[in-house]
Design an enzyme around this catalytic site. Structure first.
Site, mmCIF file in Angstrom:
data_model
loop_
_atom_site.group_PDB
_atom_site.id
_atom_site.type_symbol
_atom_site.label_atom_id
_atom_site.label_comp_id
_atom_site.label_asym_id
_atom_site.label_seq_id
_atom_site.Cartn_x
_atom_site.Cartn_y
_atom_site.Cartn_z
ATOM 1 N N ARG A 150 63.337 -16.789 -112.157
ATOM 2 C CA ARG A 150 64.634 -17.087 -111.529
ATOM 3 C C ARG A 150 64.823 -18.584 -111.329
ATOM 4 O O ARG A 150 63.940 -19.373 -111.624
ATOM 5 C CB ARG A 150 64.674 -16.410 -110.153
ATOM 6 C CG ARG A 150 64.420 -14.925 -110.167
ATOM 7 C CD ARG A 150 65.627 -14.224 -110.710
ATOM 8 N NE ARG A 150 65.542 -12.794 -110.548
ATOM 9 C CZ ARG A 150 65.923 -12.115 -109.461
ATOM 10 N NH1 ARG A 150 66.374 -12.754 -108.401
ATOM 11 N NH2 ARG A 150 65.846 -10.801 -109.440
ATOM 12 N N LYS A 215 61.092 -9.426 -110.949
ATOM 13 C CA LYS A 215 61.532 -10.815 -110.822
ATOM 14 C C LYS A 215 60.346 -11.750 -110.617
ATOM 15 O O LYS A 215 59.292 -11.335 -110.108
ATOM 16 C CB LYS A 215 62.508 -10.949 -109.664
ATOM 17 C CG LYS A 215 61.937 -10.472 -108.342
ATOM 18 C CD LYS A 215 62.902 -10.653 -107.179
ATOM 19 C CE LYS A 215 63.975 -9.608 -107.114
ATOM 20 N NZ LYS A 215 64.715 -9.587 -105.834
ATOM 21 N N LYS A 217 59.464 -15.872 -109.215
ATOM 22 C CA LYS A 217 60.090 -17.026 -108.556
ATOM 23 C C LYS A 217 59.144 -18.219 -108.466
ATOM 24 O O LYS A 217 57.972 -18.057 -108.126
ATOM 25 C CB LYS A 217 60.553 -16.636 -107.158
ATOM 26 C CG LYS A 217 61.587 -15.522 -107.188
ATOM 27 C CD LYS A 217 62.086 -15.159 -105.806
ATOM 28 C CE LYS A 217 63.214 -14.151 -105.898
ATOM 29 N NZ LYS A 217 63.691 -13.723 -104.581
ATOM 30 N N CYS A 442 76.181 -6.309 -99.842
ATOM 31 C CA CYS A 442 74.865 -5.924 -100.341
ATOM 32 C C CYS A 442 74.678 -4.404 -100.251
ATOM 33 O O CYS A 442 74.727 -3.833 -99.163
ATOM 34 C CB CYS A 442 73.758 -6.636 -99.567
ATOM 35 S SG CYS A 442 72.151 -6.121 -100.182
ATOM 36 N N CYS A 481 67.726 -5.740 -94.394
ATOM 37 C CA CYS A 481 66.769 -4.729 -94.873
ATOM 38 C C CYS A 481 65.447 -5.443 -95.127
ATOM 39 O O CYS A 481 65.381 -6.676 -95.069
ATOM 40 C CB CYS A 481 67.310 -4.027 -96.122
ATOM 41 S SG CYS A 481 66.948 -4.878 -97.667
ATOM 42 N N CYS A 485 65.436 -11.348 -98.039
ATOM 43 C CA CYS A 485 66.157 -12.419 -98.738
ATOM 44 C C CYS A 485 66.307 -13.698 -97.907
ATOM 45 O O CYS A 485 66.548 -14.766 -98.455
ATOM 46 C CB CYS A 485 67.525 -11.922 -99.178
ATOM 47 S SG CYS A 485 67.396 -10.533 -100.316
HETATM 48 FE FE1 SRM Z 1 67.426 -11.172 -102.492
HETATM 49 C C1 SRM Z 1 67.891 -8.100 -103.789
HETATM 50 C C2 SRM Z 1 70.704 -11.520 -101.961
HETATM 51 C C3 SRM Z 1 66.945 -14.455 -101.898
HETATM 52 C C4 SRM Z 1 64.087 -10.592 -102.065
HETATM 53 N N1 SRM Z 1 69.022 -10.030 -102.882
HETATM 54 C C5 SRM Z 1 69.013 -8.794 -103.458
HETATM 55 C C6 SRM Z 1 70.435 -8.302 -103.763
HETATM 56 C C7 SRM Z 1 70.791 -8.728 -105.143
HETATM 57 C C8 SRM Z 1 70.699 -6.820 -103.493
HETATM 58 C C9 SRM Z 1 70.517 -5.840 -104.607
HETATM 59 O O1 SRM Z 1 69.480 -5.828 -105.290
HETATM 60 O O2 SRM Z 1 71.416 -5.009 -104.763
HETATM 61 C C10 SRM Z 1 71.207 -9.143 -102.697
HETATM 62 C C11 SRM Z 1 72.663 -9.421 -103.002
HETATM 63 C C12 SRM Z 1 73.466 -9.441 -101.742
HETATM 64 C C13 SRM Z 1 74.819 -9.946 -101.904
HETATM 65 O O3 SRM Z 1 75.770 -9.207 -101.579
HETATM 66 O O4 SRM Z 1 75.003 -11.080 -102.287
HETATM 67 C C14 SRM Z 1 70.292 -10.318 -102.513
HETATM 68 N N2 SRM Z 1 68.636 -12.723 -102.135
HETATM 69 C C15 SRM Z 1 69.957 -12.640 -101.849
HETATM 70 C C16 SRM Z 1 70.492 -13.961 -101.350
HETATM 71 C C17 SRM Z 1 71.926 -14.233 -101.766
HETATM 72 C C18 SRM Z 1 70.358 -13.986 -99.827
HETATM 73 C C19 SRM Z 1 71.098 -15.093 -99.122
HETATM 74 O O5 SRM Z 1 71.774 -14.728 -98.167
HETATM 75 O O6 SRM Z 1 70.971 -16.251 -99.465
HETATM 76 C C20 SRM Z 1 69.441 -14.910 -101.938
HETATM 77 C C21 SRM Z 1 69.792 -15.375 -103.325
HETATM 78 C C22 SRM Z 1 68.732 -16.255 -103.879
HETATM 79 C C23 SRM Z 1 69.071 -16.889 -105.190
HETATM 80 O O7 SRM Z 1 69.928 -17.747 -105.205
HETATM 81 O O8 SRM Z 1 68.426 -16.550 -106.189
HETATM 82 C C24 SRM Z 1 68.234 -13.995 -102.014
HETATM 83 N N3 SRM Z 1 65.794 -12.350 -102.152
HETATM 84 C C25 SRM Z 1 65.826 -13.664 -101.811
HETATM 85 C C26 SRM Z 1 64.555 -14.076 -101.309
HETATM 86 C C27 SRM Z 1 64.207 -15.451 -100.776
HETATM 87 C C28 SRM Z 1 63.612 -16.336 -101.818
HETATM 88 O O9 SRM Z 1 63.536 -15.980 -102.988
HETATM 89 O O10 SRM Z 1 63.197 -17.421 -101.451
HETATM 90 C C29 SRM Z 1 63.736 -12.965 -101.337
HETATM 91 C C30 SRM Z 1 62.288 -12.890 -100.798
HETATM 92 C C31 SRM Z 1 61.311 -13.537 -101.676
HETATM 93 C C32 SRM Z 1 60.808 -12.585 -102.696
HETATM 94 O O11 SRM Z 1 61.463 -12.398 -103.712
HETATM 95 O O12 SRM Z 1 59.776 -11.967 -102.453
HETATM 96 C C33 SRM Z 1 64.523 -11.879 -101.876
HETATM 97 N N4 SRM Z 1 66.184 -9.640 -102.917
HETATM 98 C C34 SRM Z 1 64.854 -9.570 -102.602
HETATM 99 C C35 SRM Z 1 64.363 -8.248 -102.912
HETATM 100 C C36 SRM Z 1 62.923 -7.741 -102.698
HETATM 101 C C37 SRM Z 1 62.042 -8.034 -103.830
HETATM 102 C C38 SRM Z 1 60.691 -7.407 -103.666
HETATM 103 O O13 SRM Z 1 59.714 -8.041 -103.992
HETATM 104 O O14 SRM Z 1 60.604 -6.260 -103.234
HETATM 105 C C39 SRM Z 1 65.464 -7.520 -103.415
HETATM 106 C C40 SRM Z 1 65.482 -6.052 -103.873
HETATM 107 C C41 SRM Z 1 64.910 -5.868 -105.216
HETATM 108 O O15 SRM Z 1 64.587 -6.788 -105.942
HETATM 109 O O16 SRM Z 1 64.760 -4.681 -105.569
HETATM 110 C C42 SRM Z 1 66.591 -8.417 -103.392
HETATM 111 FE FE1 SF4 Z 2 70.609 -7.255 -99.006
HETATM 112 FE FE2 SF4 Z 2 68.573 -8.902 -99.314
HETATM 113 FE FE3 SF4 Z 2 69.735 -8.732 -96.999
HETATM 114 FE FE4 SF4 Z 2 68.316 -6.689 -97.898
HETATM 115 S S1 SF4 Z 2 67.529 -8.662 -97.327
HETATM 116 S S2 SF4 Z 2 70.283 -6.614 -96.871
HETATM 117 S S3 SF4 Z 2 68.693 -6.880 -100.114
HETATM 118 S S4 SF4 Z 2 70.707 -9.453 -98.884
#
Ligand code: SRM
Ligand code: SF4
Length: 571
Positions: A150, A215, A217, A442, A481, A485
């Protein structure tokens, strides 16, 4: 290349593996379904592929029940995430994003926890135009989501601009060089004609046809700031600076935040430092690490598929040995480094070459025009005259960067005119807050986060004020959840949504992002949260030692046990 001793878990491939395999290198039937006008949605299989193009199909959850009652399909819309390594945007790019958000999005821009823009609310018929405009502005959305590497993050600390500039170049290079080679994106969104027989684009030399199990990172930190939470990355690099010169990077592997409620086989984990490499070895280390995850990651159970589980299952030393085997050389011993915080430093600072930087507090990372706060308009007016850059921070904030002394007056006047803020009128607790998007867009949210945390902080601020803690930086993070994120497990106070209005409360993470938190109370609502804090915060005010951070205090005071490794997060 595959080592006979190390093994990938056995088991049937997950449904996503099959979708990727059949997808013809991420094409699927996306081109056709995006033209279909019968539904505003797309089939699930294509949505899985869509992620690799930087987008998710969502629906407005605020409208779900009403639409169901009216027997209408959900209010489908797309989220679009930009690939913008290091979070650096030009003023021209800012203006394009702003225009697109107004024209095709929901009049907001979300500055994400990985330093990029997200737009919400884009209708299917507007997706292609939106993506084309983003590309015309020299940005793209390739691999912003999906089972690939990513957006690469890097430190946005404006105090050390020269090092930042160098580290930024590395993050950009990593992001570009680790992109998938398929031309699917260009064909689907940019009308490129398919050219058969180009070996790289037909075979994905690094990823292979199945891409990664999950994914991946990467982030680069520049001590003493750990703003990017380097230990939460699958692969983290810690810049080592000697006598003002970047001499290389410590390499840390196996971090991640996500977990599933009630499933102790899933847990947040911090990466561990395994050695040091020179700048010119960075790409090699990243590429070979990714191929280890490609070969040994769990392709059967997606919730155990992240690299952190691969590292914990195979053993850190074995993974390091495999990495060195693939590199054909050994990492040097890790160099000493010191982090002292993982937040942002607000206000104006002067960097090198006489350039100024203004770090703004953007609550929840949401840029929009509020009733009494024209944030989006103010930033648009600044972008029109700004000749430096914008840097989106990993704490969802914004730096108006590289402002010349001549321009500073004009930009300061606009900052004042629109009441744009470095957050100083707020408590340090609020300035140290982060919330993920959660509801209404989300699909995985179990509770509110971005829309609720500011209101909860209003009430916590009363307790903070009563106890003379207004200027105490205490990191507070909320997610809707357990996916994490907003990197909840690295907040000194953390909340994870369990159900509407209910959260698990976590305490004890380190202020510099080097220790995970632990669950303190389960499934509690606002009243209980405030009542707990009414007991703990006064104790912190009275009993803390000189300079002691809140996360360290709660452990020393016996309020919570320290998490010493992700594997004991649940104990
Ligand atoms: Fe995230 C999934 C938003 C950073 C761990 N994340 C999602 C999804 C796409 C929901 C989905 O799968 O249907 C969310 C979209 C919500 C929306 O309506 O926009 C979402 N993640 C975000 C953002 C926008 C949160 C924010 O408020 O800033 C961040 C966007 C980052 C970017 O620009 O790329 C975001 N997500 C993160 C982080 C933080 C980081 O990377 O530093 C994490 C935790 C670190 C990690 O990856 O371990 C993170 N997101 C997840 C996960 C759990 C992954 C896992 O290992 O289990 C999911 C769910 C999944 O992948 O199945 C997820
Ligand atoms: Fe959605 Fe990520 Fe927040 Fe969970 S932690 S509610 S996946 S944006």
């Amino acid at each position: 290349m595959v080592n006979n001793i190390l093994k990938a878990p056995e088991g049937p491939p997950s449904d996503v593996e099959e979708i990727k395999e059949k997808s013809d290198y991420l094409r699927g039937t996306l081109k056709e379904v995006m033209l279909d006008r019968i539904s505003a949605g797309i089939p699930d299989e294509d949505n899985r592929l869509m992620k690799h193009h930087g987008s998710y199909l969502q629906d407005d959850r605020d409208l779900r029940n009403e639409r169901q009652k009216q027997k209408l399909e959900p209010a489908y819309q797309f989220m679009l995430r930009v690939r913008m390594p290091g979070g650096v945007s030009t003023p021209e790019q800012w203006l394009v994003m702003d225009e697109l958000a107004q024209k095709y999005g929901n009049n907001t821009l979300k500055l994400t926890t990985r330093e990029t823009f997200q737009m919400h609310g884009i209708l299917k018929w507007n997706m292609k135009k939106t993506i084309q405009k983003i590309n015309a502005a020299l940005l793209d959305t390739i691999a912003a989501c999906g089972d690939v590497n990513r957006n690469v993050m890097c430190a946005s600390n404006p105090h050390q601009s020269e090092i930042h500039a160098e580290v930024y170049e590395w993050s950009k290079k990593l992001s570009d060089d680790l992109l998938p080679r398929t031309r699917a994106y260009h064909e689907i969104w940019l009308d490129e004609e398919r050219v058969a027989g180009t070996p790289d684009t037909e075979t994905e030399p690094m990823y292979g046809p199945l891409y990664l199990p999950r994914k991946f990172k990467i982030g680069i930190a520049v001590p003493p700031s750990n703003d990017i939470d380097v230990f939460s990355q699958d692969l983290g690099f810690i810049a080592i600076v000697e006598e003002g010169r970047l001499i290389g990077f410590n390499v840390a592997i196996g971090g991640g935040m996500g977990m599933t409620h009630g499933d102790t086989a899933t847990y947040p984990q911090l990466s561990k430092v395994i050695g040091f490499c020179k700048p010119e070895q960075l790409y090699d280390v990243a590429e070979k690490t990714i191929t280890i995850q490609r070969d040994y990651g769990n392709r059967s159970v997606r919730k155990n598929a992240r690299f952190k589980y691969t590292v914990d299952r195979l053993g850190l030393e074995n993974v390091k040995a495999e990495l060195e085997n693939r590199l054909g050389w050994q990492l040097d011993e890790a160099k000493p480094y010191h982090f002292d915080h993982n937040g942002d430093r607000y206000g104006w600072v002067k960097g090198v070459k006489g350039k100024w930087h203004f770090t703004m507090f953007i609550e929840g990372g949401r840029v929009t025009d509020y009733e009494n706060y024209k944030l989006m308009t103010g930033l648009r007016e600044i972008a029109k005259v700004h000749t430096g850059d914008f840097r989106l921070t990993s704490n969802q904030n914004l730096i108006i960067g590289n402002v010349s002394s001549q321009k500073k007056k004009q930009i300061s006047a606009l900052i004042e005119q629109y009441g744009l803020t470095d957050g100083r009128q707020h408590s340090a607790l609020r300035r140290s807050s982060m919330a993920c998007v959660a509801l209404p867009t989300c699909g995985l949210a179990m509770a509110e986060a971005e829309r609720y945390l500011p209101k909860l902080i209003d009430k916590i601020e009363d307790i903070v004020d009563e106890n003379g803690l207004r200027d105490e930086e205490i990191t507070i993070r909320m997610t809707g959840c357990p996916n994490g994120c907003a990197r909840h497990a690295l907040g000194e106070i953390g909340f994870i949504g369990k159900a509407p209005g209910k959260y698990n409360m976590y305490l004890g993470a380190a202020f510099d992002g080097s220790r995970l938190s632990k669950m303190y109370r389960e499934n509690i609502g606002e009243e209980e949260i405030l009542s707990e804090l009414r007991t703990i915060l006064p104790r912190y005010a009275k009993e803390r030692e000189e300079g002691e951070h809140f996360g360290d205090f709660v452990i020393r005071a016996g309020i919570i046990k320290a998490t010493t490794d992700g594997t004991n997060f649940h104990e």
